[in-house]
Design a protein around this motif. Structure first.
Motif, PDB file in Angstrom:
ATOM      1  N   LEU A  91       0.807  -1.215   0.000  1.00  0.00           N
ATOM      2  CA  LEU A  91       0.000   0.000   0.000  1.00  0.00           C
ATOM      3  C   LEU A  91       0.837   1.262   0.000  1.00  0.00           C
ATOM      4  CD1 LEU A  91      -2.720  -1.067   2.597  1.00  0.00           C
ATOM      5  CD2 LEU A  91      -2.818  -1.192   0.111  1.00  0.00           C
ATOM      6  N   SER A  92       2.150   1.145   0.102  1.00  0.00           N
ATOM      7  CA  SER A  92       3.009   2.333   0.085  1.00  0.00           C
ATOM      8  C   SER A  92       3.373   2.771  -1.329  1.00  0.00           C
ATOM      9  CB  SER A  92       4.293   2.052   0.872  1.00  0.00           C
ATOM     10  OG  SER A  92       5.039   1.006   0.264  1.00  0.00           O
ATOM     11  N   ARG A  93       2.980   2.005  -2.346  1.00  0.00           N
ATOM     12  CA  ARG A  93       3.319   2.350  -3.727  1.00  0.00           C
ATOM     13  C   ARG A  93       2.608   3.634  -4.133  1.00  0.00           C
ATOM     14  NH1 ARG A  93       4.841  -2.165  -6.919  1.00  0.00           N
ATOM     15  NH2 ARG A  93       4.817  -0.727  -8.689  1.00  0.00           N
ATOM     16  N   ARG A  94       3.333   4.501  -4.872  1.00  0.00           N
ATOM     17  CA  ARG A  94       2.765   5.744  -5.393  1.00  0.00           C
ATOM     18  C   ARG A  94       3.218   5.944  -6.834  1.00  0.00           C
ATOM     19  NH1 ARG A  94       0.579   4.808  -1.462  1.00  0.00           N
ATOM     20  NH2 ARG A  94       0.120   6.128   0.355  1.00  0.00           N
ATOM     21  N   LEU A  95       2.421   6.670  -7.587  1.00  0.00           N
ATOM     22  CA  LEU A  95       2.753   6.992  -8.975  1.00  0.00           C
ATOM     23  C   LEU A  95       3.750   8.142  -9.003  1.00  0.00           C
ATOM     24  CD1 LEU A  95      -0.844   6.837 -10.457  1.00  0.00           C
ATOM     25  CD2 LEU A  95       0.942   5.136 -10.709  1.00  0.00           C
ATOM     26  N   LYS A  96       4.752   8.035  -9.879  1.00  0.00           N
ATOM     27  CA  LYS A  96       5.770   9.064  -9.993  1.00  0.00           C
ATOM     28  C   LYS A  96       5.803   9.690 -11.378  1.00  0.00           C
ATOM     29  CE  LYS A  96       8.674   6.649  -6.631  1.00  0.00           C
ATOM     30  NZ  LYS A  96       9.989   6.019  -6.382  1.00  0.00           N
ATOM     31  N   SER A  97       4.750   9.524 -12.151  1.00  0.00           N
ATOM     32  CA  SER A  97       4.712  10.039 -13.522  1.00  0.00           C
ATOM     33  C   SER A  97       4.785  11.564 -13.522  1.00  0.00           C
ATOM     34  CB  SER A  97       3.425   9.583 -14.227  1.00  0.00           C
ATOM     35  OG  SER A  97       3.337  10.154 -15.508  1.00  0.00           O
ATOM     36  N   GLU A  98       5.605  12.107 -14.438  1.00  0.00           N
ATOM     37  CA  GLU A  98       5.736  13.551 -14.603  1.00  0.00           C
ATOM     38  C   GLU A  98       5.258  13.956 -15.999  1.00  0.00           C
ATOM     39  OE1 GLU A  98       9.741  14.568 -13.813  1.00  0.00           O
ATOM     40  OE2 GLU A  98       9.667  13.998 -11.688  1.00  0.00           O
ATOM     41  N   SER A  99       4.179  13.372 -16.445  1.00  0.00           N
ATOM     42  CA  SER A  99       3.636  13.661 -17.771  1.00  0.00           C
ATOM     43  C   SER A  99       3.226  15.124 -17.877  1.00  0.00           C
ATOM     44  CB  SER A  99       2.422  12.753 -18.044  1.00  0.00           C
ATOM     45  OG  SER A  99       1.809  13.105 -19.269  1.00  0.00           O
TER      46      SER A  99
END
Length: 511
Positions: free
Chosen positions: A234-242
């Protein structure tokens, strides 16, 4: 035998059908492949349409230019023939044919070929040339025909031009203009157009595939992160810089959802563990007391005493269960409140009066500073429960010979209730968790009457939130703590004000 065993595997590896299936799977079963094929189809359609329009426009222009040239040459030769005697026509035609690059024929009115240069246009053109010749004889105007397609290698554009003498048609001049040079130009255009078309389609396919891949990179990251969260991380996060606004909004929303989900799971785990811990202790005590009572016979008075002790333990368990039920209803939005006018000034005075004797017995003073005519909308029992919880909490942490402040004031259209003690205070890093269920501060804030379950402040917050208000704490270590409640006002009620004026307060208890 070894070759026989390996052959099926190698054949399977090089099987053209498997290769075709793999290509089809990559092209038609993925969004990137379909988008690339869409770009190719769109580009090919545009190129074919442009080629058709260009071919039509150029062919029409070529026909027009050739026809204009044939008319000019035919008119010039016809004028010479019409102004010369018949026996000079052969000389004029021969002289013209010597420098004319195409075929020249002269057909008499009786259908006889009076002159021809090198080949028969009528035989070569077939019905089209024959029809043009007949139309020229009938209408007396020039008529055109083509032996084959304009861009065919051996195509000839033909004009049938009538020759007049004494207001009648005596012959028809036929000139043929070859289009081989035009065909070479069109062949060059075909070659260049085909090469540019292939390059354009290839670029479109690569660009479409790249754009689709670039556009889907955040989707792939979202898919990977969602799978990780579903697997328990549950600690996963999105790091997209689109740079795309839609993707950025989606990433923010999903990250917030993942954070809320993690917080919810953590709260659920903490709630389960804390609830189990809180209930285990009184249940263990209750079980131990019963086991001790059953070890040997006892008198009626002893059983009565043991049951009294067990009843107190059961009361504590019941209080924890009731508090948990209240919090569960609040979390589910099912904390129903009876909305009615509440004279907050009266309620605070009455609750303060109920605690005066208890506080005085432990050498703790209660100072009240409550404004009149404070009225709110809500449920009296719930507001009273909140104030009593906060007063009990302040009493548990107030040292002897100290004082507790209870005030109620109107500030900016809201009622502000403040309950302060002179205890040890609360550390800053603990204040943000103070209203979490089962949370307890340090042992420095010792309790006079045993440990509570850590649910009182959590319930207070849910009740205040349900009334559209706010609750917060202000504290510095060593300087006590102040709990503040903001509730929206609803106006004063004269009847309730009269009740407040009739309250008798013992001066000795309020000093």
């Amino acid at each position: 035998m070894l070759f026989v065993l390996c052959k099926p595997e190698s054949a399977l590896t090089l099987n053209p059908f498997s290769i075709l299936n793999s290509i089809r799977s990559n092209l038609f079963r993925t969004f990137r492949g379909r988008l690339a094929m869409l770009y190719i189809g769109l580009e090919l359609s545009i190129l074919l349409f442009a080629a058709a329009v260009l071919y039509t426009a150029l062919s029409n222009r070529v026909y027009y230019e050739v026809d204009e040239q044939l008319i000019s040459q035919s008119r010039s030769l016809a004028n010479e023939l019409e102004s010369s005697p018949f026996y000079f026509w052969s000389g004029h035609l021969s002289s013209f044919a010597n420098h004319y690059p195409g075929a020249v024929q002269l057909i008499g009115a009786n259908g006889l070929i009076l002159f021809r240069s090198d080949r028969s246009l009528i035989d070569k053109g077939g019905n089209d040339v024959s029809r043009a010749l007949g139309q020229s004889f009938r209408s007396g105007t020039p008529s055109f025909a083509s032996t084959e397609s304009l861009l065919n290698k051996n195509n000839v554009r033909v004009i049938a031009f009538p020759i007049h003498r004494a207001d009648r048609i005596v012959a028809t001049l036929i000139l043929g203009h070859g289009t081989g040079d035009i065909r070479s130009v069109f062949n060059l255009l075909y070659l260049l157009g085909g090469i540019l078309g292939v390059i354009s389609i290839a670029i479109s396919a690569v660009a479409g595939y790249y754009m689709a891949k670039r556009a889907l990179e955040p989707i792939q990251e979202i898919t990977s992160t969602a799978r990780g969260v579903a697997a328990g991380d549950l600690s996963r996060r999105l790091k997209s810089e689109s740079q795309d606004k839609e993707i950025r909004v989606l990433v923010r929303v999903l990250n917030k959802m993942f954070a809320d989900l993690e917080a919810s799971f953590q709260a659920q785990k903490r709630f389960t563990a804390d609830a189990s811990h809180e209930l285990r202790l009184p249940l263990t005590i209750l079980k131990g007391e019963i086991e001790v009572a059953l070890r040997h016979p006892r008198s009626e008075e002893e059983y009565h005493q043991i049951l009294q002790q067990q009843l107190g333990t059961i009361d504590r368990i019941q209080q924890i269960v009731n508090d948990l039920l209240t919090l569960a209803r609040a979390d589910a939005g099912q904390l129903e409140l009876v909305q009615s006018p509440i004279d907050l000034s009266l309620l605070l005075q009455e609750v303060g009066q109920q605690h005066l004797i208890l506080f005085d017995s432990h050498n703790v003073a209660l100072n009240m500073d409550i404004e009149d005519d404070m009225e709110i909308m809500g449920e009296t029992s719930q507001i009273e429960r909140t104030v009593m919880n906060l007063l009990s909490n302040a009493f548990k942490h107030a040292p002897e010979h100290s004082s507790i402040q209870l005030s109620g004031k109107v500030i900016d259209g809201s009622a502000i209730i403040t309950i302060s003690d002179e205890g040890a205070g609360i550390a800053e890093d603990q204040q943000e968790h103070l209203f979490d269920r089962f949370f307890r501060a340090d042992d420095a804030r010792c309790r006079k009457e045993g440990e509570g379950a850590g649910l009182g402040l959590a319930i207070c917050k849910r009740i205040v939130d349900a009334h559209g208000g706010d609750i917060w704490v202000q504290s510095t270590l060593g300087e006590g703590a102040s709990f503040l409640i903001r509730l929206p006002l609803a106006g004063a009620d004269p009847v309730l004000k009269k009740r407040l004026d009739n309250i008798l307060i013992d001066p000795e208890l309020t000093d």
